[in-house]
Design a protein around this motif. Sequence first.
Motif, PDB file in Angstrom:
ATOM      1  N   CYS A 180       4.403 -76.523   9.223  1.00  0.00           N
ATOM      2  CA  CYS A 180       4.182 -77.974   9.160  1.00  0.00           C
ATOM      3  C   CYS A 180       2.819 -78.326   8.567  1.00  0.00           C
ATOM      4  CB  CYS A 180       4.366 -78.610  10.537  1.00  0.00           C
ATOM      5  SG  CYS A 180       3.181 -78.053  11.765  1.00  0.00           S
ATOM      6  N   GLY A 181       2.078 -77.313   8.096  1.00  0.00           N
ATOM      7  CA  GLY A 181       0.795 -77.615   7.464  1.00  0.00           C
ATOM      8  C   GLY A 181      -0.054 -76.369   7.308  1.00  0.00           C
ATOM      9  N   CYS A 182      -1.203 -76.535   6.632  1.00  0.00           N
ATOM     10  CA  CYS A 182      -2.164 -75.439   6.504  1.00  0.00           C
ATOM     11  C   CYS A 182      -3.566 -76.030   6.452  1.00  0.00           C
ATOM     12  CB  CYS A 182      -1.868 -74.578   5.285  1.00  0.00           C
ATOM     13  SG  CYS A 182      -1.960 -75.453   3.720  1.00  0.00           S
ATOM     14  N   ASP A 183      -4.572 -75.204   6.742  1.00  0.00           N
ATOM     15  CA  ASP A 183      -5.926 -75.732   6.840  1.00  0.00           C
ATOM     16  C   ASP A 183      -6.708 -75.627   5.534  1.00  0.00           C
ATOM     17  OD1 ASP A 183      -6.415 -73.052   6.735  1.00  0.00           O
ATOM     18  OD2 ASP A 183      -7.548 -72.930   8.606  1.00  0.00           O
TER      19      ASP A 183
END
Length: 197
Positions: A180-183
């Motif tokens: 659902c995402g990455c940093d």
Amino acid sequence: MKEQIFISYKRVDNERVFAIKDFIEQNTGAKCWIDLDGIESNAQFADKIGTAIDNCQVFIFMRSNAHNTITNLAKDWTYREVNYALDEDKNIIVINIDQSPMPKWFKMLFPNKQEIDATNSDMLNRLCDDLCSWLGILKPAAEQDSESQKKAKRDALPKEPFQVGNLMYKASEHDGVSVCGCDESFEEVHIPAKVEY
């Protein structure tokens, strides 16, 4: 308990058929009607078979290579049984017990029918789940426990997104996760097959 499943089979296959019948009964709690005494050639037996099919909700046709050797369909009881079940609009399940090719007469009766491979335990387990659903019965206690364990495992998953490495994951209700995402910004991302949390 009243029989809910009718099993049609060739007597030459009774060892394999009875093992599958026992598996179905143990994993569904349903009762199967199966001819134990052999084929009788009289009208009384035909009535007995017809009544058993009428009373069952599901008709299981245990297909084998023996069905490829039938020389006179009009005299074959399994052919009569499956035709009667078709006429009565029964839910017909086909189990191929020996991975034999489908006979032409069967292809004509069921041009789009998929078969369950009796040598595939996953397919047999899914069949038992489907039978429970169709028959409106609860799984036996052992199966219910395993469902409870699965629910407990799902309940233990995090409710909020969590991070492993540079990726954010969200748990799904089907024992899996989705990204659902990455940093950071990446041109290429490797998503692992398994995530340890």
